[in-house]
Write a protein that holds these residues in place. Structure first.
Motif, short mmCIF file in Angstrom:
data_model
loop_
_atom_site.label_atom_id
_atom_site.label_comp_id
_atom_site.label_asym_id
_atom_site.label_seq_id
_atom_site.Cartn_x
_atom_site.Cartn_y
_atom_site.Cartn_z
N ILE A 38 34.32 37.06 36.43
CA ILE A 38 35.61 37.76 37.05
C ILE A 38 36.70 36.52 36.60
O ILE A 38 36.41 35.46 37.03
CB ILE A 38 35.50 38.20 38.29
CG1 ILE A 38 34.66 38.99 38.57
CG2 ILE A 38 36.97 38.56 38.95
CD1 ILE A 38 34.37 39.11 40.14
N VAL A 39 37.69 36.89 36.08
CA VAL A 39 38.67 36.07 35.76
C VAL A 39 40.20 36.82 36.39
O VAL A 39 40.33 37.96 36.12
CB VAL A 39 38.96 35.66 34.23
CG1 VAL A 39 39.33 36.66 33.59
CG2 VAL A 39 40.13 34.52 34.24
N ALA A 40 41.02 35.81 37.00
CA ALA A 40 42.10 36.54 37.61
C ALA A 40 43.34 35.72 37.57
O ALA A 40 42.95 34.28 37.76
CB ALA A 40 41.82 37.01 39.37
N ASN A 41 44.39 36.13 37.53
CA ASN A 41 45.80 35.25 37.70
C ASN A 41 46.16 35.83 39.19
O ASN A 41 46.40 37.11 39.40
CB ASN A 41 46.77 35.80 36.51
CG ASN A 41 48.14 35.16 36.89
OD1 ASN A 41 49.07 35.87 36.68
ND2 ASN A 41 48.28 34.00 37.06
N ILE A 42 46.34 34.65 39.91
CA ILE A 42 46.67 35.17 41.44
C ILE A 42 47.79 34.00 41.87
O ILE A 42 47.92 33.04 41.13
CB ILE A 42 45.33 34.82 42.26
CG1 ILE A 42 45.03 33.15 42.30
CG2 ILE A 42 44.10 35.44 41.78
CD1 ILE A 42 44.02 32.74 43.22
N SER A 43 48.26 34.60 43.00
CA SER A 43 49.44 33.52 43.59
C SER A 43 49.04 33.61 45.06
O SER A 43 48.63 34.72 45.46
CB SER A 43 50.71 34.06 43.10
OG SER A 43 50.88 35.36 43.93
#
Length: 218
Positions: A38-43
């Motif tokens: 899993i790869v994610a762009n988060i904040s």
């Protein structure tokens, strides 16, 4: 199967009978899941990050963002153990070491305004001037078609994609060499969902096909 909520990321391994929170107290902007990765762009309250897990979210590490810092994310994708990061201002970036380092992957692109990433056997990017294809995992890109392809899926060996700005749906049975337009009354498509032998499409309407997308029923 993964589900994004206001509280983070949840994962199911039993077709949705139960869900486990694997990433909490963050906002998920973009997400890509491939097998156990899993790869994610988060904040969160401290900033924006790229995070990666190779074990279905049991543990996470934060990517080194030195190559992509301050380059606003427009999509993210896992393909063949490589990570791809799209920006609307600087094109495509690739990491072959699970986010430890990033380098540009823009050879052959006419525009660095990237709207979407998707993959069949090849890798595709949607720009503001059409869709490009790479057959060497981002080493080079060739113009593929004039459509701005967005939501997509693979179903029964065919690659399906919807135009981002109208109701047109296209499919390719040869990895993007040719695209066939399918008539749609669904409006702007937001999601494809293949299940068993049926392809479901949602947008401003709801359609499904049980004959390889040759015809859709409302």
């Amino acid at each position: 199967m993964a589900r994004v909520t206001a509280n983070g990321l949840y994962l199911t391994t039993n077709q949705g009978l139960s869900w486990t929170n694997v990433l909490s107290d963050v906002y998920i902007w973009y997400l890509s899941v491939k097998n156990n990765s899993i790869v994610a762009n988060i904040s969160n309250n401290f900033g924006y990050y790229i995070v990666y897990s190779s074990n279905n979210g049991q543990s996470w590490f934060t990517s080194n963002d030195s190559g992509i810092y301050n380059k606003a994310c427009s999509d993210i994708l896992i393909k063949n153990n490589s990570l791809f990061y799209a920006s609307q201002v600087a094109g495509v970036f690739k990491s072959s070491d699970f986010g430890n380092s990033w380098y540009p992957s823009n050879n052959g692109l006419y525009s660095f305004d990237i709207r979407n990433l998707f993959a069949g056997n090849s890798l595709f990017v949607t720009t503001d001037c059409g869709t490009f294809r790479s057959t060497d995992l981002g080493g080079s890109w060739n113009y593929n078609n004039e459509h701005m392809l967005g939501s997509n899926c693979i179903f029964n060996g065919k690659l399906y994609a919807a135009d981002m700005y109208n109701s047109n749906i296209y499919y390719s049975g040869n990895d993007g060499n040719d695209w066939i337009n399918i008539s749609s009354t669904c409006g702007s498509v937001t999601c494809f969902h293949p299940y068993n032998n049926t392809l479901y499409i949602t947008g401003s309407g709801y359609l499904f096909s049980s004959n390889d997308g040759e015809a859709f029923t409302q």
